[in-house]
Scaffold this motif. Structure first.
Motif, PDB file in Angstrom:
ATOM      1  N   VAL A 181       0.837  -1.186   0.000  1.00 29.78           N
ATOM      2  CA  VAL A 181       0.000   0.000   0.000  1.00 29.78           C
ATOM      3  C   VAL A 181       0.883   1.250   0.000  1.00 29.78           C
ATOM      4  N   PRO A 182       0.590   2.239  -0.846  1.00 26.92           N
ATOM      5  CA  PRO A 182       1.356   3.492  -0.825  1.00 26.92           C
ATOM      6  C   PRO A 182       1.258   4.181   0.535  1.00 26.92           C
ATOM      7  N   SER A 183       2.334   4.864   0.922  1.00 30.70           N
ATOM      8  CA  SER A 183       2.399   5.483   2.250  1.00 30.70           C
ATOM      9  C   SER A 183       1.381   6.605   2.433  1.00 30.70           C
ATOM     10  N   LYS A 184       0.825   7.148   1.356  1.00 29.68           N
ATOM     11  CA  LYS A 184      -0.133   8.242   1.491  1.00 29.68           C
ATOM     12  C   LYS A 184      -1.420   7.793   2.164  1.00 29.68           C
ATOM     13  N   TYR A 185      -1.673   6.479   2.215  1.00 27.91           N
ATOM     14  CA  TYR A 185      -2.885   5.963   2.859  1.00 27.91           C
ATOM     15  C   TYR A 185      -2.655   5.631   4.332  1.00 27.91           C
ATOM     16  N   PHE A 186      -1.418   5.700   4.841  1.00 28.44           N
ATOM     17  CA  PHE A 186      -1.130   5.263   6.196  1.00 28.44           C
ATOM     18  C   PHE A 186      -1.880   6.092   7.234  1.00 28.44           C
ATOM     19  N   CYS A 187      -1.979   7.403   7.004  1.00 31.22           N
ATOM     20  CA  CYS A 187      -2.673   8.259   7.972  1.00 31.22           C
ATOM     21  C   CYS A 187      -4.154   7.902   8.040  1.00 31.22           C
ATOM     22  N   MET A 188      -4.771   7.697   6.878  1.00 30.10           N
ATOM     23  CA  MET A 188      -6.182   7.326   6.835  1.00 30.10           C
ATOM     24  C   MET A 188      -6.420   5.967   7.495  1.00 30.10           C
ATOM     25  N   MET A 189      -5.486   5.060   7.300  1.00 35.45           N
ATOM     26  CA  MET A 189      -5.635   3.703   7.836  1.00 35.45           C
ATOM     27  C   MET A 189      -5.246   3.611   9.304  1.00 35.45           C
ATOM     28  N   LYS A 190      -4.662   4.682   9.861  1.00 37.97           N
ATOM     29  CA  LYS A 190      -4.202   4.695  11.256  1.00 37.97           C
ATOM     30  C   LYS A 190      -3.306   3.495  11.541  1.00 37.97           C
ATOM     31  N   VAL A 191      -2.321   3.309  10.657  1.00 35.00           N
ATOM     32  CA  VAL A 191      -1.451   2.150  10.753  1.00 35.00           C
ATOM     33  C   VAL A 191      -0.745   2.076  12.107  1.00 35.00           C
ATOM     34  N   HIS A 192      -0.280   3.198  12.602  1.00 38.44           N
ATOM     35  CA  HIS A 192       0.442   3.239  13.868  1.00 38.44           C
ATOM     36  C   HIS A 192      -0.430   3.710  15.026  1.00 38.44           C
ATOM     37  N   GLY A 193      -1.742   3.666  14.818  1.00 44.83           N
ATOM     38  CA  GLY A 193      -2.647   4.095  15.875  1.00 44.83           C
ATOM     39  C   GLY A 193      -2.751   3.095  16.998  1.00 44.83           C
TER      40      GLY A 193
END
Length: 285
Positions: free
Chosen positions: A269-281
């Motif tokens: 997955v491109p890194s631009k979606y990480f914030c939306m996906m809350k990967v490190h939440g």
């Protein structure tokens, strides 16, 4: 014989043909990912448009029921199909973008085609008569899904998912570039899309009882999401529970349905979606 669009600068034509190719390639990839032997399945809520990518649905109470009468109830899940992942968006087909505005009594005199195809046609792409005048929407049926099967190793699944995700990204980037040059409009109330400098006068706004606005369309400039809807779904992270619960909904992330489907099949997955996906939440547990 292919229909030629309006005369445009020659340098625009190659990426436009690639744009249609990427759209078809992405659709074939999603059909393969959602085939009979799929590993990443999709489910659709029966009486609301929410989609879940996975074998089991979630318990988040975002269900608003048939005709929006009942709210905050558990979802009733059924099998999802291709049109649930990529919502079809159609527009009236015009031979010339600057021709007379379509009136209400003329609405059946014009064919309806996918908005991406219509946008590429006016930008100079070669589109066949069959696509423009005999367009048949992709049916939403289990019989149609069963006709597309794929059996392979995990590496082959990952390759199909990565190609599909790459095609999705190229499609959205291409549409964004075209919208900088060629105008498109969207209605603020019913999300009807029209490719051209001005909208049409076909009274399609408010035909359903649950729609609050009834009358002429309220046109505004269309964006990429209006032509290629992302269809956001909940994104379960590795540290989240197997079934997402309503009490922790504020901790969960989202992702476009195509991105989530391809990610579960092994795509990067491109890194631009990480914030939306809350990967490190964080999670409450």
């Amino acid at each position: 014989m292919a229909i030629e669009g309006p005369s445009r600068p020659p340098e625009l034509h190659p990426p436009l043909r690639e744009e249609n190719y990427e759209r078809d390639r992405e659709r074939r990839g999603r059909e393969t990912d959602g085939g009979e032997d799929r590993e990443a399945a999709g489910e659709l809520s029966r009486f609301c448009p929410e989609v879940n990518i996975g074998d089991t649905g979630y318990q988040i109470k975002s269900y608003y029921g048939y005709k929006r009468i009942i709210k905050d109830q558990p979802h009733r899940w059924v099998d999802g199909h291709l049109n649930d992942i990529l919502a079809p968006v159609e527009a009236f087909h015009l031979q010339n973008m600057f021709q007379s505005i379509i009136k209400h009594d003329q609405r059946f005199d014009f064919d309806r085609v996918p908005t991406v195809v219509e946008l590429c046609y006016h930008a100079g792409a070669d589109v066949s008569d069959e696509v423009l005048h005999n367009h048949i929407p992709v049916p939403n049926s289990s019989k149609d899904d069963a006709s597309v099967t794929f059996s392979g190793s995990l590496e082959e699944w990952s390759l199909v998912a990565q190609r599909t995700l790459d095609a999705w990204e190229r499609l959205r980037i291409g549409v964004q570039k075209l919208l900088l040059v060629y105008p498109a409009k969207v209605c603020e109330h019913c999300l009807e899309v029209h490719v051209g400098p001005s909208g049409h006068k076909a009274r399609l706004c408010g035909v359903f009882k649950f729609e609050s606005w009834r009358g002429s369309h309220m046109w505004k400039k269309a964006e990429v999401d209006d032509l290629v809807p992302p269809k956001l779904v909940w994104h379960p992270r590795p540290h989240d529970p197997p079934v997402l619960v309503d009490s922790e909904r504020s901790f969960y992330g989202h992702a476009p349905a195509v991105v989530e489907l391809c990610m579960q099949a092994g795509a990067r997955v491109p890194s631009k979606y990480f914030c939306m996906m809350k990967v490190h939440g964080l999670t409450t547990k």
